[in-house]
Design an enzyme around this catalytic site. Sequence first.
Site, PDB file in Angstrom:
ATOM      1  N   ASP A  91       1.628  -5.973  -1.433  1.00  0.00           N
ATOM      2  CA  ASP A  91       2.662  -4.970  -1.712  1.00  0.00           C
ATOM      3  C   ASP A  91       2.134  -3.551  -1.507  1.00  0.00           C
ATOM      4  O   ASP A  91       0.941  -3.295  -1.687  1.00  0.00           O
ATOM      5  CB  ASP A  91       3.163  -5.162  -3.164  1.00  0.00           C
ATOM      6  CG  ASP A  91       4.522  -4.523  -3.379  1.00  0.00           C
ATOM      7  OD1 ASP A  91       5.165  -4.109  -2.391  1.00  0.00           O
ATOM      8  OD2 ASP A  91       4.939  -4.435  -4.551  1.00  0.00           O
ATOM      9  N   SER A 112      10.084 -12.071   1.350  1.00  0.00           N
ATOM     10  CA  SER A 112      10.787 -12.832   0.308  1.00  0.00           C
ATOM     11  C   SER A 112      12.256 -13.016   0.669  1.00  0.00           C
ATOM     12  O   SER A 112      12.797 -12.298   1.522  1.00  0.00           O
ATOM     13  CB  SER A 112      10.683 -12.094  -1.030  1.00  0.00           C
ATOM     14  OG  SER A 112      11.489 -10.918  -1.011  1.00  0.00           O
ATOM     15  N   THR A 113      12.887 -13.961   0.002  1.00  0.00           N
ATOM     16  CA  THR A 113      14.337 -14.152   0.170  1.00  0.00           C
ATOM     17  C   THR A 113      15.052 -12.825  -0.072  1.00  0.00           C
ATOM     18  O   THR A 113      15.973 -12.455   0.663  1.00  0.00           O
ATOM     19  CB  THR A 113      14.829 -15.201  -0.858  1.00  0.00           C
ATOM     20  OG1 THR A 113      14.058 -16.385  -0.712  1.00  0.00           O
ATOM     21  CG2 THR A 113      16.291 -15.521  -0.673  1.00  0.00           C
ATOM     22  N   GLY A 131       5.080   0.246   2.345  1.00  0.00           N
ATOM     23  CA  GLY A 131       6.026   1.347   2.506  1.00  0.00           C
ATOM     24  C   GLY A 131       5.485   2.630   1.889  1.00  0.00           C
ATOM     25  O   GLY A 131       5.519   3.706   2.518  1.00  0.00           O
ATOM     26  N   ARG A 132       4.975   2.520   0.655  1.00  0.00           N
ATOM     27  CA  ARG A 132       4.438   3.704  -0.021  1.00  0.00           C
ATOM     28  C   ARG A 132       3.222   4.250   0.718  1.00  0.00           C
ATOM     29  O   ARG A 132       3.020   5.455   0.820  1.00  0.00           O
ATOM     30  CB  ARG A 132       4.079   3.364  -1.484  1.00  0.00           C
ATOM     31  CG  ARG A 132       5.278   3.402  -2.404  1.00  0.00           C
ATOM     32  CD  ARG A 132       4.990   2.693  -3.699  1.00  0.00           C
ATOM     33  NE  ARG A 132       5.078   1.237  -3.528  1.00  0.00           N
ATOM     34  CZ  ARG A 132       4.652   0.366  -4.424  1.00  0.00           C
ATOM     35  NH1 ARG A 132       4.068   0.792  -5.536  1.00  0.00           N
ATOM     36  NH2 ARG A 132       4.801  -0.928  -4.217  1.00  0.00           N
ATOM     37  N   TRP A 133       2.412   3.359   1.240  1.00  0.00           N
ATOM     38  CA  TRP A 133       1.220   3.782   1.992  1.00  0.00           C
ATOM     39  C   TRP A 133       1.647   4.622   3.191  1.00  0.00           C
ATOM     40  O   TRP A 133       1.090   5.696   3.446  1.00  0.00           O
ATOM     41  CB  TRP A 133       0.441   2.545   2.438  1.00  0.00           C
ATOM     42  CG  TRP A 133      -0.862   2.855   3.103  1.00  0.00           C
ATOM     43  CD1 TRP A 133      -2.080   3.018   2.506  1.00  0.00           C
ATOM     44  CD2 TRP A 133      -1.072   3.065   4.518  1.00  0.00           C
ATOM     45  NE1 TRP A 133      -3.037   3.300   3.449  1.00  0.00           N
ATOM     46  CE2 TRP A 133      -2.448   3.340   4.687  1.00  0.00           C
ATOM     47  CE3 TRP A 133      -0.249   3.035   5.631  1.00  0.00           C
ATOM     48  CZ2 TRP A 133      -3.008   3.586   5.938  1.00  0.00           C
ATOM     49  CZ3 TRP A 133      -0.793   3.283   6.886  1.00  0.00           C
ATOM     50  CH2 TRP A 133      -2.174   3.557   7.022  1.00  0.00           C
ATOM     51  N   ASN A 176      13.906  -9.865   0.384  1.00  0.00           N
ATOM     52  CA  ASN A 176      13.620  -8.850   1.407  1.00  0.00           C
ATOM     53  C   ASN A 176      14.677  -8.813   2.525  1.00  0.00           C
ATOM     54  O   ASN A 176      14.772  -7.826   3.254  1.00  0.00           O
ATOM     55  CB  ASN A 176      12.230  -9.049   2.023  1.00  0.00           C
ATOM     56  CG  ASN A 176      11.088  -8.685   1.098  1.00  0.00           C
ATOM     57  OD1 ASN A 176      10.006  -9.270   1.160  1.00  0.00           O
ATOM     58  ND2 ASN A 176      11.305  -7.712   0.224  1.00  0.00           N
ATOM     59  N   TRP A 177      15.503  -9.876   2.634  1.00  0.00           N
ATOM     60  CA  TRP A 177      16.604  -9.845   3.616  1.00  0.00           C
ATOM     61  C   TRP A 177      17.578  -8.713   3.290  1.00  0.00           C
ATOM     62  O   TRP A 177      18.348  -8.291   4.142  1.00  0.00           O
ATOM     63  CB  TRP A 177      17.368 -11.174   3.631  1.00  0.00           C
ATOM     64  CG  TRP A 177      16.624 -12.316   4.260  1.00  0.00           C
ATOM     65  CD1 TRP A 177      16.143 -13.427   3.620  1.00  0.00           C
ATOM     66  CD2 TRP A 177      16.281 -12.498   5.644  1.00  0.00           C
ATOM     67  NE1 TRP A 177      15.516 -14.272   4.508  1.00  0.00           N
ATOM     68  CE2 TRP A 177      15.591 -13.725   5.765  1.00  0.00           C
ATOM     69  CE3 TRP A 177      16.479 -11.727   6.794  1.00  0.00           C
ATOM     70  CZ2 TRP A 177      15.102 -14.210   6.973  1.00  0.00           C
ATOM     71  CZ3 TRP A 177      15.994 -12.213   8.017  1.00  0.00           C
ATOM     72  CH2 TRP A 177      15.315 -13.444   8.102  1.00  0.00           C
ATOM     73  N   ARG A 226       8.082   3.509   7.122  1.00  0.00           N
ATOM     74  CA  ARG A 226       7.656   2.307   6.383  1.00  0.00           C
ATOM     75  C   ARG A 226       7.032   1.252   7.322  1.00  0.00           C
ATOM     76  O   ARG A 226       6.061   0.588   6.977  1.00  0.00           O
ATOM     77  CB  ARG A 226       8.850   1.686   5.659  1.00  0.00           C
ATOM     78  CG  ARG A 226       9.449   2.556   4.565  1.00  0.00           C
ATOM     79  CD  ARG A 226      10.635   1.856   3.912  1.00  0.00           C
ATOM     80  NE  ARG A 226      10.280   0.511   3.459  1.00  0.00           N
ATOM     81  CZ  ARG A 226       9.664   0.262   2.309  1.00  0.00           C
ATOM     82  NH1 ARG A 226       9.380   1.236   1.478  1.00  0.00           N
ATOM     83  NH2 ARG A 226       9.356  -0.966   1.969  1.00  0.00           N
TER      84      ARG A 226
HETATM   85  C1  IPE Z   1       7.325  -8.852  -2.891  1.00  0.00           C
HETATM   86  O1  IPE Z   1       7.269  -7.487  -2.610  1.00  0.00           O
HETATM   87  C2  IPE Z   1       7.503  -9.623  -1.633  1.00  0.00           C
HETATM   88  C3  IPE Z   1       6.419  -9.512  -0.672  1.00  0.00           C
HETATM   89  C4  IPE Z   1       5.262  -8.947  -0.844  1.00  0.00           C
HETATM   90  C5  IPE Z   1       6.693 -10.143   0.587  1.00  0.00           C
HETATM   91  P1  IPE Z   1       8.550  -6.550  -2.839  1.00  0.00           P
HETATM   92  O2  IPE Z   1       8.112  -5.161  -2.604  1.00  0.00           O
HETATM   93  O3  IPE Z   1       9.698  -7.029  -2.080  1.00  0.00           O
HETATM   94  O4  IPE Z   1       8.817  -6.805  -4.397  1.00  0.00           O
HETATM   95  P2  IPE Z   1       9.763  -6.078  -5.444  1.00  0.00           P
HETATM   96  O5  IPE Z   1      11.156  -6.304  -5.012  1.00  0.00           O
HETATM   97  O6  IPE Z   1       9.387  -4.631  -5.454  1.00  0.00           O
HETATM   98  O7  IPE Z   1       9.434  -6.729  -6.739  1.00  0.00           O
HETATM   99  C1  IPE Z   2       5.086  -5.193   1.086  1.00  0.00           C
HETATM  100  O1  IPE Z   2       5.178  -3.808   1.119  1.00  0.00           O
HETATM  101  C2  IPE Z   2       5.551  -5.854   2.346  1.00  0.00           C
HETATM  102  C3  IPE Z   2       6.852  -6.539   2.241  1.00  0.00           C
HETATM  103  C4  IPE Z   2       7.530  -6.726   1.154  1.00  0.00           C
HETATM  104  C5  IPE Z   2       7.404  -7.072   3.477  1.00  0.00           C
HETATM  105  P1  IPE Z   2       6.536  -3.060   0.786  1.00  0.00           P
HETATM  106  O2  IPE Z   2       7.324  -2.930   2.019  1.00  0.00           O
HETATM  107  O3  IPE Z   2       7.208  -3.716  -0.352  1.00  0.00           O
HETATM  108  O4  IPE Z   2       5.999  -1.631   0.338  1.00  0.00           O
HETATM  109  P2  IPE Z   2       6.476  -0.762  -0.904  1.00  0.00           P
HETATM  110  O5  IPE Z   2       6.410  -1.629  -2.100  1.00  0.00           O
HETATM  111  O6  IPE Z   2       7.869  -0.325  -0.599  1.00  0.00           O
HETATM  112  O7  IPE Z   2       5.507   0.374  -0.943  1.00  0.00           O
HETATM  113 MG    MG Z   3       7.127  -3.518  -2.357  1.00  0.00          MG
END
Ligand code: IPE
Ligand code: IPE
Ligand code: MG
Length: 248
Positions: A21, A66-67, A24-26, A69-70, A34
């Site tokens: 995780d 994740s589901t 995006g923030r990085w 993330n869709w 992102r």
């Molecule tokens: C969890 O990360 C899923 C993956 C790392 C693939 P998210 O960034 O989607 O999680 P939430 O929604 O913030 O908990």
């Molecule tokens: C994890 O990083 C990767 C996926 C969930 C695909 P994020 O995309 O969730 O990054 P943040 O949490 O927004 O920084």
């Molecule tokens: Mg995240």
Amino acid sequence: MDLKHSIDKNNVPRHVAIIMDGNGRWAKQQGEDRIFGHHEGVNSVREVVEACGEIGVKFLTLYAFSTENWNRPKEEVDALMELLVATISLETPNLNKKGVKLQVIGDILSLPPSCQAELQESINITAANSTVTLILALSYSSKWEITNAVKEIAKQVEEGTLKSQDITSKNIEKHLNTSAWPDPELMIRTSGEHRISNFLLWQLAYAEFYFTDTLWPDFRKQDFFKAILAYQNRERRFGKTSEQISQN
Ligand code: IPE
Ligand code: IPE
Ligand code: MG
């Protein structure tokens, strides 16, 4: 100092699961999109897979999509799927060279056909490898997985091939996507979030959790070794008392 040398070779977890995780923030911190963060995250994956081989972790499960993330913006979902195809095709020779066997869990049929094809090809090419099994969780969520398991078991009961009183936890495990592998002893989540986000709810029942503020694209071998060392300092009691554990 290389933390690898401090690791007790006799107490390395067989299976490590990671919620990668913070991509995006990085990227935001660098003033970038992102997607740039997702691209950079691939380097961390490469390092961690290599680190597993070096210290003898046999199974590595990475939560990649994740589901839930869709529900992200379409551009991000599309870019992630493209990145997945490109990375798998680019990295397969490297995985093969390192003895890494690729496996997947999740609702794979929901992925774009090009992703499914690329994954299947890499799974086939790496099938005979045995140094590390890399399990990608894609379009995965634990509630989805457990719901499917319940459906399959209910069907057997309906058809009369299984009696409800014969349902055991072993039986349930057989219907999970992870039935071929031991449960993770260690779960790592990067980026400072302290939640499980629908990841391996059943399988993590007795895992040790390790949280770090490091964002996934900054996570390197030494960070992984640090997590392993933290794991080795935990006392895993499995419901027993500390005295019982130290007597053994
Ligand atoms: C969890 O990360 C899923 C993956 C790392 C693939 P998210 O960034 O989607 O999680 P939430 O929604 O913030 O908990
Ligand atoms: C994890 O990083 C990767 C996926 C969930 C695909 P994020 O995309 O969730 O990054 P943040 O949490 O927004 O920084
Ligand atoms: Mg995240």
